[in-house]
Design a protein around this motif. Structure first.
Motif, PDB file in Angstrom:
ATOM      1  N   ILE A 297       0.815  -1.218   0.000  1.00 45.45           N
ATOM      2  CA  ILE A 297       0.000   0.000   0.000  1.00 45.45           C
ATOM      3  C   ILE A 297       0.848   1.268   0.000  1.00 45.45           C
ATOM      4  CG2 ILE A 297      -1.942  -1.103   1.161  1.00 45.45           C
ATOM      5  CD1 ILE A 297      -0.988   0.304   3.755  1.00 45.45           C
ATOM      6  N   GLY A 298       2.157   1.112  -0.105  1.00 49.34           N
ATOM      7  CA  GLY A 298       3.009   2.295  -0.132  1.00 49.34           C
ATOM      8  C   GLY A 298       3.129   2.909  -1.512  1.00 49.34           C
ATOM      9  N   ILE A 299       2.552   2.255  -2.522  1.00 46.89           N
ATOM     10  CA  ILE A 299       2.655   2.731  -3.900  1.00 46.89           C
ATOM     11  C   ILE A 299       1.287   2.655  -4.567  1.00 46.89           C
ATOM     12  CG2 ILE A 299       5.093   2.202  -4.298  1.00 46.89           C
ATOM     13  CD1 ILE A 299       4.293  -0.508  -5.334  1.00 46.89           C
ATOM     14  N   ASN A 300       1.102   3.468  -5.595  1.00 48.95           N
ATOM     15  CA  ASN A 300      -0.204   3.537  -6.254  1.00 48.95           C
ATOM     16  C   ASN A 300      -0.634   2.212  -6.861  1.00 48.95           C
ATOM     17  OD1 ASN A 300      -0.657   6.206  -5.612  1.00 48.95           O
ATOM     18  ND2 ASN A 300       0.197   7.000  -7.520  1.00 48.95           N
ATOM     19  N   GLN A 335      -8.508   6.914   4.342  1.00 52.66           N
ATOM     20  CA  GLN A 335      -7.624   7.618   5.271  1.00 52.66           C
ATOM     21  C   GLN A 335      -6.425   8.252   4.576  1.00 52.66           C
ATOM     22  OE1 GLN A 335      -6.624   4.532   8.060  1.00 52.66           O
ATOM     23  NE2 GLN A 335      -8.748   4.269   8.747  1.00 52.66           N
ATOM     24  N   ALA A 336      -6.294   8.044   3.285  1.00 50.83           N
ATOM     25  CA  ALA A 336      -5.149   8.589   2.560  1.00 50.83           C
ATOM     26  C   ALA A 336      -5.274  10.100   2.379  1.00 50.83           C
ATOM     27  CB  ALA A 336      -5.033   7.911   1.193  1.00 50.83           C
ATOM     28  N   ASP A 337      -4.140  10.764   2.184  1.00 48.57           N
ATOM     29  CA  ASP A 337      -4.142  12.208   1.934  1.00 48.57           C
ATOM     30  C   ASP A 337      -4.453  12.536   0.476  1.00 48.57           C
ATOM     31  OD1 ASP A 337      -3.446  12.715   4.583  1.00 48.57           O
ATOM     32  OD2 ASP A 337      -1.292  12.539   4.153  1.00 48.57           O
ATOM     33  N   ASN A 338      -4.213  11.585  -0.406  1.00 45.94           N
ATOM     34  CA  ASN A 338      -4.437  11.781  -1.832  1.00 45.94           C
ATOM     35  C   ASN A 338      -5.934  11.721  -2.142  1.00 45.94           C
ATOM     36  OD1 ASN A 338      -4.769  11.154  -4.684  1.00 45.94           O
ATOM     37  ND2 ASN A 338      -2.551  10.870  -4.738  1.00 45.94           N
ATOM     38  N   ASN A 340      -7.434  11.447  -4.962  1.00 49.11           N
ATOM     39  CA  ASN A 340      -7.773  10.411  -5.939  1.00 49.11           C
ATOM     40  C   ASN A 340      -7.990   9.059  -5.254  1.00 49.11           C
ATOM     41  OD1 ASN A 340      -7.606  12.113  -8.198  1.00 49.11           O
ATOM     42  ND2 ASN A 340      -5.399  11.827  -8.357  1.00 49.11           N
ATOM     43  N   LEU A 341      -7.148   8.764  -4.274  1.00 47.40           N
ATOM     44  CA  LEU A 341      -7.308   7.513  -3.537  1.00 47.40           C
ATOM     45  C   LEU A 341      -8.586   7.541  -2.699  1.00 47.40           C
ATOM     46  CD1 LEU A 341      -3.637   6.823  -2.344  1.00 47.40           C
ATOM     47  CD2 LEU A 341      -4.899   5.673  -4.175  1.00 47.40           C
ATOM     48  N   ARG A 342      -8.870   8.685  -2.122  1.00 48.10           N
ATOM     49  CA  ARG A 342     -10.089   8.794  -1.313  1.00 48.10           C
ATOM     50  C   ARG A 342     -11.333   8.625  -2.185  1.00 48.10           C
ATOM     51  NH1 ARG A 342      -9.522  14.065   2.358  1.00 48.10           N
ATOM     52  NH2 ARG A 342     -11.225  13.085   3.499  1.00 48.10           N
ATOM     53  N   TYR A 343     -11.271   9.184  -3.399  1.00 50.27           N
ATOM     54  CA  TYR A 343     -12.395   9.029  -4.324  1.00 50.27           C
ATOM     55  C   TYR A 343     -12.602   7.556  -4.668  1.00 50.27           C
ATOM     56  CZ  TYR A 343     -15.144   9.328  -8.615  1.00 50.27           C
ATOM     57  OH  TYR A 343     -16.111   9.153  -9.573  1.00 50.27           O
ATOM     58  N   ALA A 344     -11.483   6.861  -4.972  1.00 53.90           N
ATOM     59  CA  ALA A 344     -11.579   5.431  -5.277  1.00 53.90           C
ATOM     60  C   ALA A 344     -12.107   4.660  -4.071  1.00 53.90           C
ATOM     61  CB  ALA A 344     -10.213   4.894  -5.696  1.00 53.90           C
ATOM     62  N   ASP A 369     -16.572  13.435   6.090  1.00 50.13           N
ATOM     63  CA  ASP A 369     -15.432  14.367   5.976  1.00 50.13           C
ATOM     64  C   ASP A 369     -15.083  14.645   4.530  1.00 50.13           C
ATOM     65  OD1 ASP A 369     -15.256  14.588   8.714  1.00 50.13           O
ATOM     66  OD2 ASP A 369     -13.680  13.066   8.924  1.00 50.13           O
ATOM     67  N   CYS A 370     -15.297  13.641   3.690  1.00 50.03           N
ATOM     68  CA  CYS A 370     -14.984  13.817   2.251  1.00 50.03           C
ATOM     69  C   CYS A 370     -15.859  14.882   1.609  1.00 50.03           C
ATOM     70  CB  CYS A 370     -15.139  12.500   1.511  1.00 50.03           C
ATOM     71  SG  CYS A 370     -13.876  11.262   1.923  1.00 50.03           S
ATOM     72  N   LEU A 371     -17.019  15.164   2.205  1.00 50.76           N
ATOM     73  CA  LEU A 371     -17.909  16.178   1.648  1.00 50.76           C
ATOM     74  C   LEU A 371     -17.295  17.576   1.719  1.00 50.76           C
ATOM     75  CD1 LEU A 371     -21.325  14.967   3.156  1.00 50.76           C
ATOM     76  CD2 LEU A 371     -20.522  14.708   0.793  1.00 50.76           C
ATOM     77  N   GLU A 372     -16.320  17.736   2.601  1.00 48.43           N
ATOM     78  CA  GLU A 372     -15.685  19.056   2.765  1.00 48.43           C
ATOM     79  C   GLU A 372     -14.551  19.272   1.778  1.00 48.43           C
ATOM     80  OE1 GLU A 372     -14.471  19.365   6.809  1.00 48.43           O
ATOM     81  OE2 GLU A 372     -16.494  19.066   7.625  1.00 48.43           O
ATOM     82  N   ASP A 373     -14.133  18.236   1.039  1.00 42.34           N
ATOM     83  CA  ASP A 373     -13.026  18.382   0.076  1.00 42.34           C
ATOM     84  C   ASP A 373     -13.516  18.995  -1.213  1.00 42.34           C
ATOM     85  OD1 ASP A 373     -11.170  17.317   1.804  1.00 42.34           O
ATOM     86  OD2 ASP A 373     -11.551  15.255   1.161  1.00 42.34           O
TER      87      ASP A 373
END
Length: 373
Positions: A297-300, A335-338, A340-344, A369-373
């Motif tokens: 999980i350290g890489i895309n 929980q990722a900062d990215n 794109n990952l959160r969307y997926a 929380d994602c609603l605030e992005d």
């Protein structure tokens, strides 16, 4: 324009350098200020080439190759270069490998399966498929998917099938790709070709095995040969297990991940084979759990494998423990900062909710929380 210049740049390595005329043409087109100016330059070049081709002066073999490449360049810029198509076909008949490859490349760009000139290529393709030189065989196989029609399949089918047992893995791999195209052109061949795909799936070279996954996935998505695909589930599971245990050559690794593209393709096949089928699905549970556990999980690309694994778990007959493991895997996305990952992750979570709503309950706040992005 950029694409055409890149293509010509790659061709130059086989040509051994262009003439000053062609170098100047590329420079002029690169510096053109408008489409109209570009068209004027290319049309002028076509007139020069037409004069060369129609003249009685004998052109050296190397320069004929350059003429064909210049025709490719003009053709890619949208101009009619049909007057020179026959030169491309003539190049395929040369014994020089650079000439032959250039001729096949040009023919695959210039001609389609309805072209009247195609019949002139069939004999050349047949001869090259019988060649003791594997690179000549590969040249023909590479061009065939773009050139052949349903009517021409019988003329070359047995020769392509013979290539499946060729000593070169490059030839075997390309032969699988050609058979895939045969199957698309003539669906009636599916039952006949399945036995060959079954054999190449067990080829000793992983590249040939990987090439076989594509036609099988194509069949699975189209809902054809379902029982045959399902009968291969033990093989798919075994191959996937070998991959995640790093038993394939390191050449197939990508950023520490073992053969991720093969993993993803096999996961898609398992999803189709296990859809609404408890017996098939039960054979997959263990290896799917291992996929989740061992993905980096350290890489895309590691996230990509986890995402595809989650989709597979949600598509096959559900198993509660595995669904919970999938939900834990999705939590890494959310929980990722990215973003794109959160969307997926949110999308994967929606798949889980459709099957087991309780498994996604603990992630409600994270989704909010994602609603605030």
């Amino acid at each position: 324009r950029v694409v055409s210049q890149l293509t010509v740049g790659m061709l130059s390595s086989s040509l051994g350098g262009f003439s000053r005329e062609f170098t100047e043409l590329i420079r002029q087109i690169g510096e053109s200020k408008s489409k109209q100016e570009e068209d004027r330059i290319v049309k002028k070049e076509l007139e020069v080439l037409k004069t060369k081709i129609k003249s009685n002066t004998e052109i050296p073999a190397k320069r004929i190759r350059e003429v064909v490449i210049r025709l490719i360049y003009c053709h890619m810029l949208g101009q009619d270069a049909s007057f020179g198509f026959i030169k491309a076909i003539n190049l395929t008949q040369q014994r020089n490998l650079h000439d032959k490859r250039t001729g096949y490349l040009a023919s695959s760009l210039f001609l389609d399966d309805k072209s009247e000139l195609l019949i002139l290529l069939v004999n050349t393709i047949q001869r090259d498929l019988k060649s003791p030189n594997p690179w000549e065989v590969c040249s023909a196989l590479t061009a065939m998917p773009a050139l052949l029609s349903q009517d021409t399949i019988p003329a070359v089918q047995q020769l392509v099938l013979d290539c499946l047992t060729h000593q070169s893995p490059f030839v075997r791999k390309k032969a699988v790709g050609v058979l895939h195209r045969f199957m698309q052109l003539d669906p009636s061949l599916v039952s006949e070709l399945m036995s060959h795909f079954r054999n190449t799936l067990c080829d000793k070279d992983p590249a040939v095995m990987g090439a076989t996954l594509s036609p099988l996935l194509d069949l699975a998505k189209r809902g054809e040969a379902v029982s045959a695909i399902q009968s291969l589930v033990p093989s798919f599971v075994s191959i996937l297990k070998q991959i995640i245990e790093h038993r394939l050559p390191r050449d197939f690794d990508y950023h520490r991940m073992p053969a991720p593209w093969l993993q993803i393709t096999i996961l898609k096949l398992l999803a189709e084979a296990g859809r609404d089928n408890q017996g098939m699905s039960e054979q997959m549970y263990q290896v799917l759990e291992e996929c989740l556990d061992k993905a980096d999980i350290g890489i895309n690309i590691g996230f990509a494998v986890i995402y595809e694994t989650v989709k597979t778990i949600m598509t096959i007959y559900p198993e509660r423990k595995l669904v919970q493991a999938a939900a834990e895997g999705v939590s890494r996305f959310i929980q990722a900062d990215n973003n794109n990952l959160r969307y997926a992750g949110v999308h994967a979570l929606s798949l889980i909710v459709a099957v087991e709503p309780s498994a996604a309950a603990e992630h409600q706040l994270a989704v909010i929380d994602c609603l605030e992005d």
